[in-house]
Motif scaffolding. Structure first.
Motif, mmCIF file in Angstrom:
data_model
loop_
_atom_site.group_PDB
_atom_site.id
_atom_site.type_symbol
_atom_site.label_atom_id
_atom_site.label_comp_id
_atom_site.label_asym_id
_atom_site.label_seq_id
_atom_site.Cartn_x
_atom_site.Cartn_y
_atom_site.Cartn_z
ATOM 1 N N GLY A 30 -8.622 4.764 -125.191
ATOM 2 C CA GLY A 30 -9.742 5.579 -124.748
ATOM 3 C C GLY A 30 -10.243 6.550 -125.791
ATOM 4 O O GLY A 30 -10.762 7.620 -125.454
ATOM 5 N N LEU A 31 -10.089 6.195 -127.072
ATOM 6 C CA LEU A 31 -10.517 7.070 -128.158
ATOM 7 C C LEU A 31 -11.899 6.658 -128.652
ATOM 8 O O LEU A 31 -12.276 5.487 -128.575
ATOM 9 N N SER A 32 -12.640 7.616 -129.184
ATOM 10 C CA SER A 32 -13.897 7.293 -129.840
ATOM 11 C C SER A 32 -13.608 6.726 -131.226
ATOM 12 O O SER A 32 -12.540 6.966 -131.803
ATOM 13 N N GLN A 33 -14.545 5.967 -131.766
ATOM 14 C CA GLN A 33 -14.372 5.432 -133.117
ATOM 15 C C GLN A 33 -14.251 6.558 -134.134
ATOM 16 O O GLN A 33 -13.474 6.462 -135.087
ATOM 17 N N ALA A 34 -15.014 7.621 -133.933
ATOM 18 C CA ALA A 34 -14.984 8.734 -134.886
ATOM 19 C C ALA A 34 -13.601 9.392 -134.913
ATOM 20 O O ALA A 34 -13.041 9.644 -135.984
ATOM 21 N N PHE A 35 -13.028 9.671 -133.740
ATOM 22 C CA PHE A 35 -11.713 10.315 -133.701
ATOM 23 C C PHE A 35 -10.637 9.383 -134.236
ATOM 24 O O PHE A 35 -9.733 9.816 -134.978
ATOM 25 N N ALA A 36 -10.712 8.099 -133.863
ATOM 26 C CA ALA A 36 -9.719 7.141 -134.343
ATOM 27 C C ALA A 36 -9.729 7.059 -135.859
ATOM 28 O O ALA A 36 -8.677 7.025 -136.501
ATOM 29 N N GLY A 37 -10.920 7.029 -136.448
ATOM 30 C CA GLY A 37 -11.002 6.961 -137.902
ATOM 31 C C GLY A 37 -10.594 8.255 -138.562
ATOM 32 O O GLY A 37 -9.822 8.264 -139.522
ATOM 33 N N LEU A 38 -11.081 9.382 -138.025
ATOM 34 C CA LEU A 38 -10.852 10.689 -138.650
ATOM 35 C C LEU A 38 -9.386 11.095 -138.611
ATOM 36 O O LEU A 38 -8.878 11.685 -139.571
ATOM 37 N N VAL A 39 -8.690 10.770 -137.530
ATOM 38 C CA VAL A 39 -7.315 11.243 -137.340
ATOM 39 C C VAL A 39 -6.298 10.113 -137.449
ATOM 40 O O VAL A 39 -5.426 10.123 -138.329
ATOM 41 N N VAL A 40 -6.403 9.108 -136.574
ATOM 42 C CA VAL A 40 -5.356 8.084 -136.473
ATOM 43 C C VAL A 40 -5.286 7.241 -137.739
ATOM 44 O O VAL A 40 -4.235 7.127 -138.382
ATOM 45 N N VAL A 41 -6.408 6.621 -138.119
ATOM 46 C CA VAL A 41 -6.410 5.728 -139.287
ATOM 47 C C VAL A 41 -6.157 6.520 -140.569
ATOM 48 O O VAL A 41 -5.421 6.069 -141.450
ATOM 49 N N ALA A 42 -6.751 7.702 -140.677
ATOM 50 C CA ALA A 42 -6.594 8.504 -141.903
ATOM 51 C C ALA A 42 -5.147 8.915 -142.120
ATOM 52 O O ALA A 42 -4.619 8.807 -143.231
ATOM 53 N N ILE A 43 -4.489 9.398 -141.074
ATOM 54 C CA ILE A 43 -3.091 9.829 -141.219
ATOM 55 C C ILE A 43 -2.184 8.640 -141.480
ATOM 56 O O ILE A 43 -1.265 8.711 -142.314
ATOM 57 N N ALA A 44 -2.430 7.513 -140.799
ATOM 58 C CA ALA A 44 -1.607 6.317 -141.013
ATOM 59 C C ALA A 44 -1.737 5.811 -142.445
ATOM 60 O O ALA A 44 -0.755 5.369 -143.051
ATOM 61 N N GLY A 45 -2.940 5.885 -143.007
ATOM 62 C CA GLY A 45 -3.151 5.368 -144.358
ATOM 63 C C GLY A 45 -2.580 6.234 -145.454
ATOM 64 O O GLY A 45 -2.430 5.780 -146.588
ATOM 65 N N ASN A 46 -2.253 7.490 -145.127
ATOM 66 C CA ASN A 46 -1.739 8.409 -146.147
ATOM 67 C C ASN A 46 -0.350 8.942 -145.801
ATOM 68 O O ASN A 46 0.049 9.996 -146.291
ATOM 69 N N ALA A 47 0.380 8.193 -144.978
ATOM 70 C CA ALA A 47 1.663 8.692 -144.482
ATOM 71 C C ALA A 47 2.643 8.980 -145.606
ATOM 72 O O ALA A 47 3.356 9.990 -145.584
ATOM 73 N N VAL A 48 2.696 8.091 -146.605
ATOM 74 C CA VAL A 48 3.692 8.252 -147.670
ATOM 75 C C VAL A 48 3.408 9.500 -148.487
ATOM 76 O O VAL A 48 4.304 10.317 -148.746
ATOM 77 N N GLU A 49 2.133 9.673 -148.921
ATOM 78 C CA GLU A 49 1.788 10.861 -149.699
ATOM 79 C C GLU A 49 2.033 12.134 -148.889
ATOM 80 O O GLU A 49 2.431 13.164 -149.438
ATOM 81 N N ASN A 50 1.798 12.051 -147.563
ATOM 82 C CA ASN A 50 2.025 13.217 -146.713
ATOM 83 C C ASN A 50 3.483 13.656 -146.767
ATOM 84 O O ASN A 50 3.793 14.836 -146.954
ATOM 85 N N VAL A 51 4.390 12.701 -146.596
ATOM 86 C CA VAL A 51 5.817 13.014 -146.587
ATOM 87 C C VAL A 51 6.258 13.558 -147.940
ATOM 88 O O VAL A 51 7.018 14.530 -148.028
ATOM 89 N N VAL A 52 5.777 12.955 -149.027
ATOM 90 C CA VAL A 52 6.165 13.380 -150.370
ATOM 91 C C VAL A 52 5.738 14.817 -150.624
ATOM 92 O O VAL A 52 6.523 15.642 -151.111
ATOM 93 N N GLY A 53 4.499 15.156 -150.289
ATOM 94 C CA GLY A 53 4.012 16.505 -150.540
ATOM 95 C C GLY A 53 4.779 17.557 -149.759
ATOM 96 O O GLY A 53 5.137 18.612 -150.295
ATOM 97 N N ILE A 54 5.057 17.295 -148.487
ATOM 98 C CA ILE A 54 5.794 18.246 -147.662
ATOM 99 C C ILE A 54 7.218 18.408 -148.175
ATOM 100 O O ILE A 54 7.762 19.524 -148.220
#
Length: 343
Positions: A227-251
């Protein structure tokens, strides 16, 4: 490596077995993260033989392959809004969410974090240029200026300008021995042989293309199911999934008190999306035909991006940050994400 292969195998099994969209979507997202992790590891090991400058170039060239393939297949599927939101979301999630969490975690353990100002100022300058390349075509389109009637041509011009800036940055890296992501960001005891590192990079490129195709196949149905909009899915879900490794490394680097490396890894990840991935995708979309990808994005996306980069510039310009700065960045990200929750 075995765990990554297992995740890719699971994604393949769910895809070809016709499993539900949500399990397939989740498995493909995890598999993309595993592929990105292997690409990062292979690049770092290859850096022992190429040197820091060449390693930075390889990092820029192959580090965003999973995200690039996802965007290409999504464009072919007509999910233009998802692509626009996911690319801008990648910049926002790194510059606001991940950097904010890094400052909170690092500040909680080490108090005020200090980092080199010149590098962060250069990254912020290039990010502002990239943001202008997004905001100005959007303004031309929304204000019905004559240039707004030529948004495809204007997007190509902006893409070429950003790629020229990237080439200049690459030349500076080669001449002065600078690098995009510091090699100290990932420690290792023994380096892989160069043939193994190249082989892993090649294999990961092929696997990234396959998994990205499966990911996009499950993306549309999964969005509807959740039940998500395309904008929210792209902005949050897809974006975070695509950068998960860099996220963990930086933190993790911030938690270790390595503020210089944490800021470099996180902001350079956002910068690569802005000055490399988006321009390349614009040019590729015209070559592929179908739905072209232009820089005339929804105005709220452009405003959110511009405001975010300004805030990040103010926070990092003095080379000091603490928990308060981190909470402020996270808060801004939550506000922006909330705006797109309803579409």
């Amino acid at each position: 490596m075995a765990a990554s292969a297992g995740l890719v195998g699971l994604a393949a099994a769910l895809h070809f077995a016709g499993a539900g969209s949500l399990p397939s979507f989740a498995a493909c997202a995890l598999a993309l993260g595993a592929v990105a992790h292997l690409i990062g590891e292979a690049t770092d090991h290859l850096g022992n033989y190429l040197g820091p400058a060449a390693t930075g170039i390889v990092q820029s060239a192959v580090g965003n392959l999973p995200e690039l393939f996802v965007a290409i297949f999504a464009l072919q599927a007509g999910l233009v809004v998802v692509v626009q939101a996911s690319l801008i979301g990648s910049i926002l999630s790194n510059a606001l969410l991940v950097l904010g969490i890094s400052f909170v975690v690092g500040g909680a353990r080490h108090g005020v974090l200090t980092f080199e100002r010149q590098a962060s100022r250069m990254i912020a300058t290039l990010l502002l240029l990239a943001v202008c390349a997004l905001v100005l075509p959007t303004l031309a389109h929304e204000l019905h200026l004559p240039a707004g009637e030529h948004e495809q041509s204007l997007s190509v011009v902006c893409a070429i300008v950003l790629l020229v800036v990237f080439l200049v940055q690459t030349r500076v890296m080669l001449v002065h021995g600078q690098r995009t992501v510091p090699s100290e960001a990932r420690g290792r005891l023994r380096a892989w042989p160069p043939a193994l590192a190249v082989g892993v990079l090649t294999l990961c490129g092929v696997v990234a293309a396959l998994v990205s195709d499966w990911f996009v196949d499950a993306l549309g149905p999964a969005i509807e199911t959740m039940g998500l909009s395309q904008a929210f899915a792209g902005l949050v879900v897809v974006a975070i999934a695509g950068n998960a490794v860099e996220n963990v490394v930086g933190i993790r680097l911030a938690a270790q008190g390595k503020a210089d490396l944490a800021v470099s890894v996180v902001l350079n990840s956002a910068l690569q999306v802005a000055v490399v991935l988006i321009p390349v995708l614009i040019l590729i979309s015209f070559a592929l035909g179908g739905a072209p990808f232009t820089l005339a994005v929804p105005p709220i996306l452009a405003v959110a991006l511009f405001a975010s980069v300004l805030v990040v510039t103010v926070v990092t310009v003095d080379g000091r940050a603490d928990i308060v700065d981190g909470v402020a960045l996270i808060g801004l990200y939550v506000i922006i994400a909330s705006i797109f929750w309803w579409g």
